[in-house]
Design an enzyme around this catalytic site. Sequence first.
Site, mmCIF file in Angstrom:
data_model
loop_
_atom_site.group_PDB
_atom_site.id
_atom_site.type_symbol
_atom_site.label_atom_id
_atom_site.label_comp_id
_atom_site.label_asym_id
_atom_site.label_seq_id
_atom_site.Cartn_x
_atom_site.Cartn_y
_atom_site.Cartn_z
ATOM 1 N N ASP A 120 29.683 -22.606 18.648
ATOM 2 C CA ASP A 120 30.640 -22.641 17.541
ATOM 3 C C ASP A 120 31.634 -21.479 17.569
ATOM 4 O O ASP A 120 31.272 -20.342 17.889
ATOM 5 C CB ASP A 120 29.811 -22.545 16.243
ATOM 6 N N GLU A 133 33.449 -24.606 21.373
ATOM 7 C CA GLU A 133 34.418 -25.073 20.380
ATOM 8 C C GLU A 133 35.492 -24.016 20.165
ATOM 9 O O GLU A 133 35.211 -22.932 19.644
ATOM 10 C CB GLU A 133 33.706 -25.325 19.041
HETATM 11 C C1 NOJ Z 1 33.398 -24.409 13.284
HETATM 12 C C2 NOJ Z 1 32.540 -25.453 12.631
HETATM 13 O O1 NOJ Z 1 32.739 -26.673 13.273
HETATM 14 C C3 NOJ Z 1 32.945 -25.458 11.181
HETATM 15 O O2 NOJ Z 1 32.408 -26.555 10.496
HETATM 16 C C4 NOJ Z 1 32.541 -24.158 10.563
HETATM 17 O O3 NOJ Z 1 33.000 -24.097 9.228
HETATM 18 C C5 NOJ Z 1 33.141 -22.968 11.329
HETATM 19 N N1 NOJ Z 1 33.060 -23.116 12.735
HETATM 20 C C6 NOJ Z 1 32.433 -21.698 10.977
HETATM 21 O O4 NOJ Z 1 31.155 -21.684 11.552
#
Ligand code: NOJ
Length: 565
Positions: A217, A287
Amino acid sequence: MRLLLLIALGLVAVQGQDDQWWQTAVFYQIYPRSFMDSNGDGIGDLQGIISRLDHLKDAGVTAAWLSPIYKSPQVDSGYDISDYRAIQDEYGTMEDFDALIAKANELGIKIIMDMVPNHSSDQHEWFYLSENRTEGYEDYYVWKDGPEGSIQEPPNNWLSVFKYSAWKYSSIREQWYLHQFAVEQPDLNFENPKVVQEILDVLKFWLDKGVYGFRVDAVPHIGESQGFEDEPKSGYPGVAEYEHDYLLHWYTHSMPKSYDVIYQMRAFLDEYNSVRPGQDERIMMTEAYANITATMWWYGDEERDGAHFTFNFQFIPLNQDSTAGDIVDKVNEWLDNMPDGKTANWVVGNHDNHRLASRVHPLNVDGYNMLVHMLPGVAVTFQGEEIAMPNGKVTWEQGHDPSACNGRPEDFDRVSRDFERTPFHWDDTKNAGFSTADETWLPVSEKYHENNLAKQKTEENSHFKIYQSLTAFRKESTTLRQGNLKLTNQHNVLLLTRNLNKDHVVFLFNLGDDSVTVDLNDHFDDIENLNVIISSNYENDRKLASVNNIQLPGHAALIGTSTSQ
Ligand code: NOJ
């Protein structure tokens, strides 16, 4: 002549690879809170997932990536982890998780965990220890003094992705801590090698439990400039002072330290894999929302490998007005920039963006699903995309997403991510078959009466039936997995082929309302015949279309096979 030259320039030739299981896999994102509720509390859970794993098998996916199921106060729907080695009570127990792995193995589905290294919850033990300056934990988080020790003014002007200052003062520690997301999500300090080691130990814990990898993430946020310089204003029109976009993130986004941490995680996975020869590789996908250059570095640099693949968000901004030419540009931008030998991937939605079926023309949803499967590399599906599930309806009062709830009610519809997170539409019974509760954590969309899996299973050529045909074809067609890609457009018709030796897979997608006649020989050599095997909004000529005169009604999408002499 000029036209031919332009068309030739539009074509790209990229070879698909399928040496490793993941390189042509379909990764299905489960959002556990909204997938299936087994105990009637209105919240999805692990037993719910177990009870519906057969749907994944039926849909033909390879692996399931679970959004976070760790222990968490749920300030950011689980992306605020208070124990990286425990399961959130609402979702079940570690025994349930082990049962999930066992069932998934039985069905041949690989489980991927979400890993959130950038921040923990402020309820994590590490944070208590650090806030109290416990020996060994002092530097687990990013702590700074305010200017001249100020307790009113933060160390610098950095803004949180979820609005307002990215700093919060702790009267316990008498210092400010950094939180690039919610106040309750303090940033871990990756300048401290002990923190890197903690995360690697967590990876090992889950790998040993039997997961096949991680979706990592918010990777661009992992490291920060150690000069802690103020960030310059972006000057973007209409952006309020407290919004993240008010600044350019020169010192908090895509810093070298962030890449270094991901490369270390990759080295760890490589080591884990190397002592398990013959086993399927454990992998990592990252991501990152960033420009194309910064995005590609997640794959690695000259010296070190990074993620097995980094999410390709090129299709996320596509909407009702996007054209076939826009798609060609997006695909080419990815493939032209991707380092040699790496694997591409294609994403049309996730829990952070409005659903595909609500962004593009409703009659084009099957065409987009086909596109994701026809391109070389990994296909990613967000739960519900296989049935063309649209966004749900959520009011300000019902909202949970901190990025919207921290702001103003009038911005809720624009900002909230709750719409794409409403529960899955299983059938036409109470709460779409998701839960027996009288109230679910987010409201179930009324659209489920029309749009649900059970209904689509009984229909002849439903979104789900098309999706099933796509995943089945992927498994069966070596040409689709390994073939060269050629891609171009004729006005608003996308034309794509995959070719291996004398075999071709052809994909045609008319994004517009008007019927168009296509002569395949205007665009590709060697396509002499076409056997249409999957189609949407295309009734005629299913068996054999003349390749010189294919009539494509508005929004028609078709996939055909062809063998040249
Ligand atoms: C990316 C995640 O996909 C999202 O849902 C989240 O709010 C943020 N990162 C913070 O972890």
